[in-house]
Design a protein around this motif. Structure first.
Motif, PDB file in Angstrom:
ATOM      1  N   LYS A  81      14.631  57.631  42.648  1.00  0.00           N
ATOM      2  CA  LYS A  81      14.349  59.020  43.045  1.00  0.00           C
ATOM      3  C   LYS A  81      12.859  59.205  43.307  1.00  0.00           C
ATOM      4  N   SER A 132      22.792  54.043  46.278  1.00  0.00           N
ATOM      5  CA  SER A 132      22.402  53.441  45.002  1.00  0.00           C
ATOM      6  C   SER A 132      22.515  54.446  43.856  1.00  0.00           C
ATOM      7  N   LEU A 133      22.140  55.691  44.120  1.00  0.00           N
ATOM      8  CA  LEU A 133      22.265  56.729  43.091  1.00  0.00           C
ATOM      9  C   LEU A 133      23.738  57.008  42.784  1.00  0.00           C
ATOM     10  N   ASP A 163      17.958  47.551  42.381  1.00  0.00           N
ATOM     11  CA  ASP A 163      19.426  47.510  42.375  1.00  0.00           C
ATOM     12  C   ASP A 163      19.922  46.252  41.672  1.00  0.00           C
ATOM     13  N   ASP A 205      24.783  54.494  40.352  1.00  0.00           N
ATOM     14  CA  ASP A 205      24.297  54.873  39.022  1.00  0.00           C
ATOM     15  C   ASP A 205      25.257  55.861  38.365  1.00  0.00           C
ATOM     16  N   ASP A 206      25.669  56.865  39.117  1.00  0.00           N
ATOM     17  CA  ASP A 206      26.581  57.885  38.587  1.00  0.00           C
ATOM     18  C   ASP A 206      27.921  57.269  38.207  1.00  0.00           C
ATOM     19  N   ARG A 213      17.575  55.043  38.132  1.00  0.00           N
ATOM     20  CA  ARG A 213      17.722  56.342  38.796  1.00  0.00           C
ATOM     21  C   ARG A 213      16.360  57.016  38.971  1.00  0.00           C
TER      22      ARG A 213
END
Lengths: 64, 129
Positions: free
Chosen positions: B80, A50-51, B48, A54-55, B76
Motif C-alpha cells: 500500500k 496482491s492485496l 509477494d 492478502d485478504d 499489505r
C-alpha cells in the motif's frame, strides 16, 4: 533448515522460475515497448491483486 | 543428497531475487513516474514471494498462524505504501521488513527462518535506483 522448509521452497519454485524468466526475457526488436500508462496501470493492477491475496490468506487463517 | 538439494534450492532462490532486480532496466521511453513504477513492480514481486513463502511455511507447520499474519500485514503495509508514495516508499518498506525481525511475538526460530527471505527482499529494494 528442516525438510518442511525445503518443501516450502520447492513449492514456490514455479513462481521463482517465472521471475527468472521475466528478468532475462529479451524483447524482440519488433516488439512494441510498453507505454508509461501501461506500466503504471500494470503496477496498480498487480498491487490490487496482491492485496486481494492478502485478504484471502487472512480469511483462511481466521477460519482455521 | 538432501544437503545438496537444499543448497541448490537456496542458490536458486537467491539468484532468482537478485536476477529480478539486477537484470531489468527500464525501457528508455518511459516517463519518470513510469520508470519508478517499473522498478516498484520488481519490489512488489519480491514482497509477494516473501508473503507466499510464509503462507506455504504455515501450511507446512514451519511458521505459526500468528507469524504468518504478521508477514501478511507487513506485506499489505509495504505494498500500500508503494502504491501511495511512488517516489518515497523505500524507508517505510525497509522499516516494515525490519519490524518482523524485532517483533517480540515471533519466536527466534521463526525469525531465523524468515531472515534470509527478508534480507533478499531488502537487497532488492537497495538495488532500486
Amino acid at each position: 533448515m528442516n525438510e518442511n522448509l525445503t518443501n516450502v521452497i520447492i513449492a514456490n519454485l514455479p513462481a521463482a522460475v517465472d521471475l527468472i524468466k521475466s528478468a532475462f526475457a529479451k524483447a524482440h526488436p519488433d516488439d512494441p515497448q510498453p507505454t508509461s500508462e501501461e506500466i503504471i496501470a500494470g503496477l496498480h493492477a498487480h498491487i490490487a491483486a496482491s492485496l486481494a491475496v492478502d485478504d484471502a490468506i487472512d480469511a483462511e487463517l481466521g477460519a482455521q | 543428497m538432501l544437503m545438496i538439494r537444499r543448497l541448490t534450492v537456496c542458490a536458486l532462490l537467491v539468484s532468482t531475487l537478485l536476477a529480478v532486480v539486477g537484470c531489468r532496466h527500464a525501457p528508455p521511453n518511459l516517463t519518470p513516474q513510469a520508470t519508478a513504477a517499473f522498478h516498484a513492480e520488481s519490489v512488489v514481486k519480491a514482497l509477494d514471494l516473501v508473503r507466499d513463502i510464509a503462507y506455504s511455511a504455515q501450511k507446512n507447520h514451519v511458521l505459526s498462524k500468528a507469524t504468518t499474519r504478521a508477514v501478511v500485514d507487513v506485506h499489505r503495509t509495504a505494498v500500500k505504501t508503494i502504491d501511495a508514495v511512488p517516489n518515497g516508499w523505500k524507508p517505510t518498506v525497509q522499516s516494515a521488513l525490519d519490524g518482523l525481525l524485532t517483533n517480540k511475538e515471533i519466536s527466534d526460530a521463526e525469525k531465523h527462518t524468515l531472515a534470509p527471505y527478508l534480507a533478499l527482499a531488502k537487497a532488492a529494494i537497495q538495488e532500486i535506483p
